[in-house]
Write a protein that holds these residues in place. Sequence first.
Motif, PDB file in Angstrom:
ATOM      1  N   MET A 125      29.655  -9.792  15.211  1.00 27.54           N
ATOM      2  CA  MET A 125      30.522  -9.947  14.038  1.00 27.54           C
ATOM      3  C   MET A 125      31.735  -9.031  14.163  1.00 27.54           C
ATOM      4  O   MET A 125      31.609  -7.863  14.525  1.00 27.54           O
ATOM      5  N   ASN A 126      32.918  -9.564  13.866  1.00 30.97           N
ATOM      6  CA  ASN A 126      34.153  -8.782  13.807  1.00 30.97           C
ATOM      7  C   ASN A 126      34.478  -8.477  12.345  1.00 30.97           C
ATOM      8  O   ASN A 126      34.475  -9.389  11.505  1.00 30.97           O
ATOM      9  N   VAL A 127      34.767  -7.213  12.042  1.00 29.08           N
ATOM     10  CA  VAL A 127      35.012  -6.811  10.656  1.00 29.08           C
ATOM     11  C   VAL A 127      36.345  -6.079  10.555  1.00 29.08           C
ATOM     12  O   VAL A 127      36.644  -5.181  11.352  1.00 29.08           O
ATOM     13  N   TYR A 128      37.116  -6.471   9.552  1.00 32.07           N
ATOM     14  CA  TYR A 128      38.406  -5.842   9.237  1.00 32.07           C
ATOM     15  C   TYR A 128      38.241  -4.987   7.987  1.00 32.07           C
ATOM     16  O   TYR A 128      37.630  -5.422   6.999  1.00 32.07           O
ATOM     17  N   PHE A 129      38.756  -3.771   8.011  1.00 29.95           N
ATOM     18  CA  PHE A 129      38.663  -2.859   6.870  1.00 29.95           C
ATOM     19  C   PHE A 129      40.054  -2.593   6.297  1.00 29.95           C
ATOM     20  O   PHE A 129      41.020  -2.430   7.037  1.00 29.95           O
ATOM     21  N   HIS A 130      40.106  -2.499   4.973  1.00 30.13           N
ATOM     22  CA  HIS A 130      41.359  -2.131   4.293  1.00 30.13           C
ATOM     23  C   HIS A 130      41.010  -1.217   3.130  1.00 30.13           C
ATOM     24  O   HIS A 130      40.039  -1.459   2.408  1.00 30.13           O
ATOM     25  N   THR A 131      41.827  -0.169   2.942  1.00 33.04           N
ATOM     26  CA  THR A 131      41.562   0.823   1.894  1.00 33.04           C
ATOM     27  C   THR A 131      42.747   0.936   0.949  1.00 33.04           C
ATOM     28  O   THR A 131      43.883   1.105   1.379  1.00 33.04           O
ATOM     29  N   PHE A 132      42.448   0.863  -0.350  1.00 37.87           N
ATOM     30  CA  PHE A 132      43.414   1.185  -1.388  1.00 37.87           C
ATOM     31  C   PHE A 132      43.064   2.558  -1.956  1.00 37.87           C
ATOM     32  O   PHE A 132      41.903   2.948  -2.012  1.00 37.87           O
ATOM     33  N   GLY A 133      44.097   3.295  -2.416  1.00 39.45           N
ATOM     34  CA  GLY A 133      43.828   4.496  -3.184  1.00 39.45           C
ATOM     35  C   GLY A 133      43.862   5.790  -2.411  1.00 39.45           C
ATOM     36  O   GLY A 133      44.556   5.918  -1.396  1.00 39.45           O
ATOM     37  N   CYS A 134      43.066   6.729  -2.876  1.00 44.42           N
ATOM     38  CA  CYS A 134      43.182   8.140  -2.518  1.00 44.42           C
ATOM     39  C   CYS A 134      42.507   8.469  -1.186  1.00 44.42           C
ATOM     40  O   CYS A 134      41.868   7.630  -0.556  1.00 44.42           O
ATOM     41  N   LYS A 135      42.639   9.740  -0.796  1.00 45.26           N
ATOM     42  CA  LYS A 135      42.013  10.207   0.438  1.00 45.26           C
ATOM     43  C   LYS A 135      40.498  10.170   0.351  1.00 45.26           C
ATOM     44  O   LYS A 135      39.812   9.996   1.364  1.00 45.26           O
ATOM     45  N   ALA A 136      39.937  10.334  -0.851  1.00 46.25           N
ATOM     46  CA  ALA A 136      38.484  10.195  -0.996  1.00 46.25           C
ATOM     47  C   ALA A 136      38.057   8.778  -0.626  1.00 46.25           C
ATOM     48  O   ALA A 136      37.021   8.570   0.026  1.00 46.25           O
TER      49      ALA A 136
END
Length: 414
Positions: A1-12
Motif C-alpha cells: 500500500m502507498n500512503v500520502y500524508f498531509h498535515t494542517f496546523g501546529c507543530k504538535a
Amino acid sequence: MNVYFHTFGCKANQYDTALVRQAFADQGVVVVDDPAAADLAVVNSCTVTHESEAKLGRLVRRLARQNGRLETVVMGCAAALDNGRIAGLPSVRAVVGGAEPARVLRAAGLSSPAGKVGAQHAAPLHNQGLRNRGLLKIQDGCDEHCTFCATTVARGANRSRGIPELVSEARELANDHAEVVLTGIHIGTYGQDRFRARARGQSTLGDLLEALVSAVPQVRFRLSSIEATEVDDTIARLLIEAPAHLAAHLHAPLQSGANRILKRMGRHWYTAESYRARLDWLAERLPVFGLGADIIAGFPGESDAEHRQTIALVDALPFTYLHVFPYSERPGAAAGRLGERVPPGIIRERARELRERGDAKARAHRLRRQGQRADGVVCGRREGKVEVLTEDYLSVYLPTHDWNGRPRFEVTVS
C-alpha cells in the motif's frame, strides 16, 4: 500500500503525523509524496479556525477528484469534533479523533502488532521534512478553557511526558538535527499535571530545559508558543545567559490588549500590563530577541476603543512579527454563546490594521539586524539556495555554493 500524508496546523500536529507515518512504515507501507501515486491519504486536521477546516474540506475534495481510487482517513483535532461533515466528504474512509497511531492503522484497514504502536520516541521524527530542525513534543492537552478555543475539547487535559524520556529522545534527535523545537499545546504548564498526581516534586518547563541543555549541549533548543507570564526565572536566565543553547525567540500569544476582552476570552492568568511587563523586562536584557504573538481581531464584544488598546500595546512592544486571526466561531467553544458579534467588515478592517502593524515591525527588525552576525541553522533548500534560520527567527537565504555544508554556522543577516 502507498500512503500520502498531509498535515494542517501546529507543530504538535506535525509531530503527531510523524509518529503515525512511522507506524505505517513499520507495517511495510510505502510513504509517497505524490497523492497521485497513493492508495490512501491520511490527513491530520486542525480546528483552530474556520479557515483551517475549510482548507481540509478543499484538500479532501481535490484528492478525490485527482485520484478516483484514493480513499482518505482524517485524523486530529477537527476529526475529534466532527459532526458528520468530514465523514460526508467524498472518498473519506474513516474519521479518527486524535492521533493514536494504532487507531489510525485500524481505520486504514491495517492490523497493528502486539505492544505499543507508535510509542513516542525519536526514531520516527528523523524524517519530518524539517531538515536540521527536529520536534520534541513535551506535553499534550490543556487545562485552560479559553472561550474561543475548541482545541481543549479536542485534545483533552494537560498530559506531560517525563524528563528522562524527553532527554533520551532529545539525544536521539541530536544525531540528525542541529535545532530541536519544544512543542505541545500549552507547554508553559509542563509538569503541573505530574505535580498534582504526586503531590510533591513538581517539575517545570525550566527544569526540563536545564536537563535538556545539560544532557544535549550540542543542539540549539527553541520554544514554540509559550505564554509570556509562564516564562519563569529559570527560562529567562537560560534565554539571557545561554543563547547558544536556547534560541532568543519567544512566540507569546497575546490575543487582545484589552483586559475586559481577555476576561471574556477566559484568559484569566494575565493582563495586558503583566504581559507587557514580562516582555519589556526580557527585551531590556536580550541584545537579540525575536518576539511573535497571536492576536484575534474582532472578538465578540470588542469595541473600537478596545481594538485601539490592542494596537497601542502592539506599538509599544518590540514584536518582530504577528500572527493575526479574524475571529471565527468554533464548534463547542463558549464564545459562540457570548453575543455582541462584531460585524464581518469591521473584523476584516481590524485584522488588516493589525497585519500592517506586524509587517512594519518585521521590516524594522530585519533592517536593524542587517549586516549583523547570527547563529544560523539550515532548515531548507530550494532554487539553488539554502534557507538558514537565525536565533531570532529570521530566514537568511544563501546561494548553495556559498554554503559550507554544516547544519549550523554563523551567518550574516542580509
